[in-house]
Design a protein around this motif. Structure first.
Motif, PDB file in Angstrom:
ATOM      1  N   LEU A   1      -3.609   3.703   5.884  1.00  0.00           N
ATOM      2  CA  LEU A   1      -4.320   4.139   7.079  1.00  0.00           C
ATOM      3  C   LEU A   1      -4.997   5.477   6.824  1.00  0.00           C
ATOM      4  O   LEU A   1      -4.514   6.286   6.027  1.00  0.00           O
ATOM      5  CB  LEU A   1      -3.356   4.284   8.259  1.00  0.00           C
ATOM      6  N   THR A   2      -6.094   5.715   7.526  1.00  0.00           N
ATOM      7  CA  THR A   2      -6.778   6.998   7.455  1.00  0.00           C
ATOM      8  C   THR A   2      -6.753   7.625   8.847  1.00  0.00           C
ATOM      9  O   THR A   2      -7.111   6.979   9.828  1.00  0.00           O
ATOM     10  CB  THR A   2      -8.241   6.818   7.003  1.00  0.00           C
ATOM     11  N   PHE A   3      -6.316   8.876   8.909  1.00  0.00           N
ATOM     12  CA  PHE A   3      -6.229   9.609  10.167  1.00  0.00           C
ATOM     13  C   PHE A   3      -7.217  10.765  10.141  1.00  0.00           C
ATOM     14  O   PHE A   3      -7.276  11.513   9.168  1.00  0.00           O
ATOM     15  CB  PHE A   3      -4.816  10.174  10.360  1.00  0.00           C
TER      16      PHE A   3
ATOM     17  N   SER B   1      -8.136   9.649  15.352  1.00  0.00           N
ATOM     18  CA  SER B   1      -8.724   8.359  15.011  1.00  0.00           C
ATOM     19  C   SER B   1      -7.938   7.767  13.850  1.00  0.00           C
ATOM     20  O   SER B   1      -7.675   8.455  12.863  1.00  0.00           O
ATOM     21  CB  SER B   1     -10.191   8.520  14.612  1.00  0.00           C
ATOM     22  N   ILE B   2      -7.566   6.505  14.004  1.00  0.00           N
ATOM     23  CA  ILE B   2      -6.816   5.801  12.963  1.00  0.00           C
ATOM     24  C   ILE B   2      -7.682   4.644  12.494  1.00  0.00           C
ATOM     25  O   ILE B   2      -8.022   3.758  13.274  1.00  0.00           O
ATOM     26  CB  ILE B   2      -5.487   5.253  13.495  1.00  0.00           C
ATOM     27  N   ALA B   3      -8.046   4.671  11.215  1.00  0.00           N
ATOM     28  CA  ALA B   3      -8.845   3.602  10.624  1.00  0.00           C
ATOM     29  C   ALA B   3      -7.962   2.791   9.684  1.00  0.00           C
ATOM     30  O   ALA B   3      -7.078   3.336   9.020  1.00  0.00           O
ATOM     31  CB  ALA B   3     -10.030   4.183   9.863  1.00  0.00           C
ATOM     32  N   ALA B   4      -8.212   1.490   9.652  1.00  0.00           N
ATOM     33  CA  ALA B   4      -7.429   0.590   8.805  1.00  0.00           C
ATOM     34  C   ALA B   4      -8.348  -0.366   8.071  1.00  0.00           C
ATOM     35  O   ALA B   4      -9.403  -0.740   8.595  1.00  0.00           O
ATOM     36  CB  ALA B   4      -6.443  -0.213   9.664  1.00  0.00           C
ATOM     37  N   PRO B   5      -7.940  -0.795   6.872  1.00  0.00           N
ATOM     38  CA  PRO B   5      -8.698  -1.852   6.205  1.00  0.00           C
ATOM     39  C   PRO B   5      -8.496  -3.160   6.979  1.00  0.00           C
ATOM     40  O   PRO B   5      -7.536  -3.293   7.761  1.00  0.00           O
ATOM     41  CB  PRO B   5      -8.075  -1.921   4.815  1.00  0.00           C
TER      42      PRO B   5
END
Length: 117
Positions: free
Chosen positions: A70-72, A84-88
């Motif tokens: 995850l990317t925060f 913001s939480i981004a996921a593949p």
């Protein structure tokens, strides 16, 4: 967006996972004011002051350590601290879990004000 070469798994032990979930439940219940969802992105806005912001960032930093896929990102806006939480793509269910946890623990009046989920 996180690289797809990272394993889609959480490295927390079951006991630590329970503790982490309880920390997120308390955070959502006390400070979450806005939730916005896109397929691979979850934006959470928290009404927090500077000292509370540090605790929010620490909690999400701990989550980043166990869920490296995850990317925060963090932004301070007029509404508060936006995480913001981004996921593949293959980790979209993880965002579903965060969203469900938020919706279950945020006071109904906040949810009733409307958010895009």
């Amino acid at each position: 967006m996180p690289g797809s070469d990272l394993p889609i798994m959480c490295t927390l032990t079951p006991n630590k996972m329970v503790d982490r979930l309880m920390d997120f439940e308390a955070l959502f219940a006390e400070h979450l004011t806005i939730l916005e969802r896109e397929p691979l992105l979850l934006r959470l806005t928290f009404a927090v002051d500077d000292s509370q912001e540090e605790k929010v960032r620490e909690l999400f930093a701990a989550e980043q350590q166990c869920c490296a896929f995850l990317t925060f990102t963090y932004d301070r806006t007029g509404d508060g601290l936006v995480v913001s939480i981004a996921a593949p793509e293959e980790a979209a269910p993880t965002l579903d879990g965060f969203q469900t946890l938020a919706e279950r623990n945020t006071p109904p009046a906040v949810v009733a004000d409307g958010w895009t989920g």
